[in-house]
Design a protein around this motif. Structure first.
Motif, PDB file in Angstrom:
ATOM      1  N   ALA A  35       0.945  -1.101   0.158  1.00  0.00           N
ATOM      2  CA  ALA A  35       0.107  -0.030   0.072  1.00  0.00           C
ATOM      3  C   ALA A  35       0.985   1.279   0.074  1.00  0.00           C
ATOM      4  O   ALA A  35       1.998   1.299   0.424  1.00  0.00           O
ATOM      5  CB  ALA A  35      -1.002   0.045   1.221  1.00  0.00           C
ATOM      6  N   GLU A  40      -3.741   3.395   4.061  1.00  0.00           N
ATOM      7  CA  GLU A  40      -4.271   2.562   2.948  1.00  0.00           C
ATOM      8  C   GLU A  40      -3.983   1.081   3.384  1.00  0.00           C
ATOM      9  O   GLU A  40      -4.878   0.187   3.092  1.00  0.00           O
ATOM     10  CB  GLU A  40      -3.467   2.911   1.704  1.00  0.00           C
ATOM     11  N   LEU A  41      -2.683   0.776   3.876  1.00  0.00           N
ATOM     12  CA  LEU A  41      -2.280  -0.621   4.383  1.00  0.00           C
ATOM     13  C   LEU A  41      -3.498  -1.067   5.349  1.00  0.00           C
ATOM     14  O   LEU A  41      -4.072  -2.274   5.176  1.00  0.00           O
ATOM     15  CB  LEU A  41      -1.185  -0.834   4.863  1.00  0.00           C
ATOM     16  N   ASP A  43      -6.655  -0.128   5.707  1.00  0.00           N
ATOM     17  CA  ASP A  43      -7.892  -0.184   5.008  1.00  0.00           C
ATOM     18  C   ASP A  43      -8.132  -1.322   4.206  1.00  0.00           C
ATOM     19  O   ASP A  43      -8.755  -2.211   4.451  1.00  0.00           O
ATOM     20  CB  ASP A  43      -8.404   1.099   4.578  1.00  0.00           C
ATOM     21  N   ARG A  44      -6.983  -1.689   3.342  1.00  0.00           N
ATOM     22  CA  ARG A  44      -6.948  -2.730   2.564  1.00  0.00           C
ATOM     23  C   ARG A  44      -6.919  -4.127   3.272  1.00  0.00           C
ATOM     24  O   ARG A  44      -7.532  -5.040   2.952  1.00  0.00           O
ATOM     25  CB  ARG A  44      -5.997  -2.502   1.628  1.00  0.00           C
ATOM     26  N   ASP A  59      -1.618  -9.055  -2.433  1.00  0.00           N
ATOM     27  CA  ASP A  59      -0.967  -7.925  -2.829  1.00  0.00           C
ATOM     28  C   ASP A  59      -0.371  -6.952  -1.673  1.00  0.00           C
ATOM     29  O   ASP A  59       0.390  -6.046  -1.764  1.00  0.00           O
ATOM     30  CB  ASP A  59      -2.132  -6.969  -3.421  1.00  0.00           C
ATOM     31  N   LEU A  60      -0.867  -7.391  -0.456  1.00  0.00           N
ATOM     32  CA  LEU A  60      -0.308  -6.698   0.694  1.00  0.00           C
ATOM     33  C   LEU A  60       1.030  -7.433   1.359  1.00  0.00           C
ATOM     34  O   LEU A  60       1.233  -6.964   2.455  1.00  0.00           O
ATOM     35  CB  LEU A  60      -1.213  -6.608   1.681  1.00  0.00           C
ATOM     36  N   ARG A 125       6.288   1.584  -0.034  1.00  0.00           N
ATOM     37  CA  ARG A 125       5.471   0.786  -0.029  1.00  0.00           C
ATOM     38  C   ARG A 125       5.116  -0.073   1.271  1.00  0.00           C
ATOM     39  O   ARG A 125       6.186  -0.369   1.565  1.00  0.00           O
ATOM     40  CB  ARG A 125       5.637  -0.319  -1.338  1.00  0.00           C
ATOM     41  N   THR A 127       3.815  -3.047   3.624  1.00  0.00           N
ATOM     42  CA  THR A 127       3.301  -4.406   3.511  1.00  0.00           C
ATOM     43  C   THR A 127       3.139  -5.201   4.830  1.00  0.00           C
ATOM     44  O   THR A 127       3.694  -4.472   5.928  1.00  0.00           O
ATOM     45  CB  THR A 127       4.224  -5.281   2.704  1.00  0.00           C
TER      46      THR A 127
END
Length: 135
Positions: A35, A40-41, A43-44, A59-60, A125, A127
């Motif tokens: 993310a 964002e991390l 929430d996702r 994806d995370l 990014r 993760t």
């Protein structure tokens, strides 16, 4: 006779070149995993685990090698099989620069659960990894 064979060989080479070019473009335009921010991390990750969405979860992940997709499918299948619901994610100790994500929720029988994941950041990014989080 030779012209027909030369045309077939030429078309085959051209088709192979187009295929290699298309695959290269797909790889280049594939987004980096993770993310763009800790928020964002959060929430996702919460959404992926709550929906038991293996692709969104993969994806995370900061997962070594190329087995992240298989791992995430197995992982969310266990969540679904155990009836996991009410999933929550908390980033800490500092939500702006976290080093761990605590995942909590309830199993199908109502038993609460909670476990930490390490949060990693590289090249902007964010993760999660299944390694013990550092204090």
């Amino acid at each position: 006779m030779h012209i027909r064979r030369d045309v077939k060989v030429g078309l085959s080479v051209a088709a192979a070149a187009v295929w290699v070019g298309a695959v290269t473009l797909l790889i280049v335009h594939q987004p980096d995993p993770g993310a763009g921010s800790p928020g964002e991390l959060h929430d996702r990750l919460a959404a992926a685990l709550a929906r038991h969405d293996a692709d969104a979860f993969a994806d995370l992940l900061d997962y070594p090698g190329s087995g992240g997709g298989d791992f995430s499918k197995d992982y969310v299948s266990v969540l679904a099989g155990r009836g996991v619901h009410d999933v929550r994610v908390e980033l800490g100790p500092d939500a702006g620069s976290p080093t761990r994500a605590t995942v909590s929720g309830a199993l199908g029988d109502g038993t609460p659960f909670s476990y930490p994941l390490a949060v990693t950041s590289e090249d902007g990014r964010w993760t999660v990894a299944f390694t013990p989080p550092l204090p």
